[in-house]
Design a protein around this motif. Structure first.
Motif, short mmCIF file in Angstrom:
data_model
loop_
_atom_site.label_atom_id
_atom_site.label_comp_id
_atom_site.label_asym_id
_atom_site.label_seq_id
_atom_site.Cartn_x
_atom_site.Cartn_y
_atom_site.Cartn_z
N UNK A 76 0.81 -1.22 0.00
CA UNK A 76 0.00 0.00 0.00
C UNK A 76 0.85 1.27 0.00
N UNK A 77 2.12 1.16 0.40
CA UNK A 77 2.99 2.34 0.35
C UNK A 77 3.32 2.72 -1.09
N UNK A 78 2.97 1.84 -2.03
CA UNK A 78 3.05 2.19 -3.44
C UNK A 78 4.38 1.99 -4.09
N UNK A 79 4.97 3.06 -4.57
CA UNK A 79 6.10 2.95 -5.48
C UNK A 79 5.66 3.52 -6.82
N UNK A 80 6.49 3.44 -7.82
CA UNK A 80 6.18 4.05 -9.12
C UNK A 80 5.13 3.27 -9.90
N UNK A 81 5.02 1.97 -9.64
CA UNK A 81 4.08 1.12 -10.37
C UNK A 81 4.27 1.20 -11.88
N UNK A 82 5.53 1.24 -12.26
CA UNK A 82 5.87 1.30 -13.68
C UNK A 82 5.43 0.04 -14.42
N UNK A 83 5.52 -1.10 -13.76
CA UNK A 83 5.20 -2.36 -14.44
C UNK A 83 3.74 -2.40 -14.85
N UNK A 84 2.87 -1.86 -14.01
CA UNK A 84 1.46 -1.76 -14.37
C UNK A 84 1.29 -0.89 -15.61
N UNK A 85 1.96 0.25 -15.62
CA UNK A 85 1.84 1.18 -16.76
C UNK A 85 2.36 0.55 -18.04
N UNK A 86 3.47 -0.18 -17.96
CA UNK A 86 4.01 -0.83 -19.16
C UNK A 86 3.10 -1.98 -19.62
N UNK A 87 2.47 -2.67 -18.68
CA UNK A 87 1.50 -3.72 -19.06
C UNK A 87 0.35 -3.11 -19.84
N UNK A 88 -0.12 -1.98 -19.36
CA UNK A 88 -1.19 -1.27 -20.06
C UNK A 88 -0.76 -0.88 -21.48
N UNK A 89 0.45 -0.33 -21.60
CA UNK A 89 0.95 0.09 -22.92
C UNK A 89 1.07 -1.11 -23.86
N UNK A 90 1.51 -2.25 -23.35
CA UNK A 90 1.61 -3.44 -24.18
C UNK A 90 0.25 -3.89 -24.68
N UNK A 91 -0.74 -3.84 -23.81
CA UNK A 91 -2.11 -4.22 -24.18
C UNK A 91 -2.65 -3.29 -25.27
N UNK A 92 -2.49 -1.99 -25.06
CA UNK A 92 -2.99 -1.03 -26.03
C UNK A 92 -2.21 -1.09 -27.35
N UNK A 93 -0.89 -1.31 -27.27
CA UNK A 93 -0.08 -1.40 -28.49
C UNK A 93 -0.53 -2.56 -29.37
N UNK A 94 -0.99 -3.63 -28.74
CA UNK A 94 -1.43 -4.81 -29.48
C UNK A 94 -2.91 -4.76 -29.85
N UNK A 95 -3.53 -3.60 -29.67
CA UNK A 95 -4.92 -3.44 -30.06
C UNK A 95 -5.92 -3.73 -28.98
N UNK A 96 -5.48 -3.83 -27.73
CA UNK A 96 -6.38 -4.11 -26.62
C UNK A 96 -7.44 -3.03 -26.48
N UNK A 97 -8.68 -3.43 -26.25
CA UNK A 97 -9.79 -2.49 -26.12
C UNK A 97 -10.90 -3.15 -25.31
#
Length: 380
Positions: free
Chosen positions: A63-84
């Motif tokens: 819960x203290x968080x962090x940058x959560x970059x991996x989540x953001x990159x997962x999202x970008x991979x999904x969208x790059x491949x046409x995820x909708x």
């Protein structure tokens, strides 16, 4: 199924604006809260002492968080491949990555003896304090080390459970699981190679790069991109391009982390400065500096940067920092980060990603690598 609302993935006429990578980072927090609450409930049903001392600390750490970059990159991979459409599986995969990251950080702090993480005492330090406060028998350090290993194991179990549940409800569950298995194995291999290099006193550039790729480049960017793309049913060409983009961005991220470890501000990084130098951690930055010192016959720099069996004193760490500057290692690594960031953007464009997600990815790479906007671009 966790209560994550469906999200529009394409901006059709009259449709809502698509969720961005930044929005995904915020949304994954909601998923994590539900996962952590469920995990704590299960832990309390098993044993209240375990739930309080171990599960409670794991949940608080996540819960203290962090940058959560991996989540953001997962999202970008999904969208790059046409995820909708419904992004539930993407956000749950992101949450699983954050739990896996908690495991990695907890164990990493134990192995490195790091006192701070995310601006607070590392988990094993907190457990040692608990041991002393409760006047338990045995040594606080031994107890804390063992308990922190278990805490990391619990975070890994929660991550695997969540990923497995997600895969079971996805039509792309098998490729998702293959990427996840590969990533876990690479992460552990990278951690071991790091330990092995420290124990053997090895400080070659090639070995440092191998460790950086296994431990950080693939785990931080390449595999998260591929995990997201897998959920969109990406083909081989797109996956290869995304993995190449992730490898370049991930190496740049690790090189930036090396620089922050030597020259960063603890108030901003949340961890002590100079610890990598103090312990002789086989970073790319240190390996490059040693090679440059030897090439230029800078005997003083070569001597102070050479691997050692004991931790360095503060004055030695300062001399090491000066040697990193004098040999040109700091400047060379900065230049390499910019080159890698530019290459990453070119590979990402080759995946067939649309312009909007390319811009999001560029912003993420800038954030992860600390490259100024005027120094990074697809034409780099």
């Amino acid at each position: 199924m966790l209560g994550v609302r469906p999200i529009r993935g394409e901006a059709a006429e009259g449709a809502d604006v698509p969720l961005t990578a930044l929005d995904a980072v915020g949304a994954v927090g909601t998923v994590l809260e539900e996962v952590l609450d469920a995990g704590l409930c299960r832990a309390r049903a098993v044993d209240p002492v375990f739930a309080r001392d171990v599960a409670g600390r794991v949940a608080a750490f996540v819960r203290r968080g962090g940058k959560r970059l991996r989540t953001a990159f997962t999202w970008c991979g999904w969208r790059a491949a046409g995820g909708a459409g419904d992004a539930t599986a993407v956000l749950r995969t992101g949450a699983a990555l954050e739990l896996l990251q908690a495991c990695a950080l907890i164990h990493d702090d134990v192995m490195d003896g790091s006192p701070l993480r995310r601006g607070a005492p590392a988990l094993h330090v907190d457990l040692a304090r608990m041991h002393r406060a409760a006047r338990m028998t045995g040594t606080p350090a031994s107890f804390a080390t063992a308990a922190a290993v278990l805490a990391g194991d619990l975070a890994l179990a929660w991550a695997d459970d969540l990923l497995a549940e997600t895969a079971l409800t996805s039509p792309h569950g098998q490729p998702l699981c293959r990427e996840w298995r590969a990533m876990r194995g690479e992460m552990v291999a990278g951690q071991y190679r790091d330990l092995h290099a420290q124990a053997t006193g090895s400080l070659g550039v090639d070995e440092a790069l191998t460790i950086a790729e296994l431990k950080s480049a693939r785990y931080t960017v390449a595999r998260p991109l591929a995990l997201g793309a897998s959920l969109a049913g990406a083909g081989t060409t797109a996956l290869d391009a995304l993995r190449a983009a992730g490898r370049c961005a991930g190496l740049a991220f690790q090189l930036r982390d090396d620089l922050l470890g030597a020259f960063g501000d603890p108030a901003l990084t949340g961890k002590p400065v100079g610890e990598d130098l103090r312990t002789g951690k086989p970073t790319c930055l240190l390996a490059v500096a040693v090679r440059l010192a030897e090439t230029s016959a800078d005997e003083e720099a070569a001597a102070v940067l050479a691997p050692g069996a004991t931790a360095r004193a503060d004055d030695t760490v300062e001399r090491m920092r000066a040697a990193l500057e004098r040999t040109g290692a700091r400047s060379l690594v900065e230049s390499k980060i910019t080159d890698l960031a530019g290459a990453s953007l070119r590979h990402f464009a080759a995946s067939g990603a649309g312009s909007a997600v390319r811009q999001e990815f560029a912003a993420l790479v800038e954030r992860a690598c600390g490259v100024a906007p005027d120094r990074i671009g697809e034409d780099t």
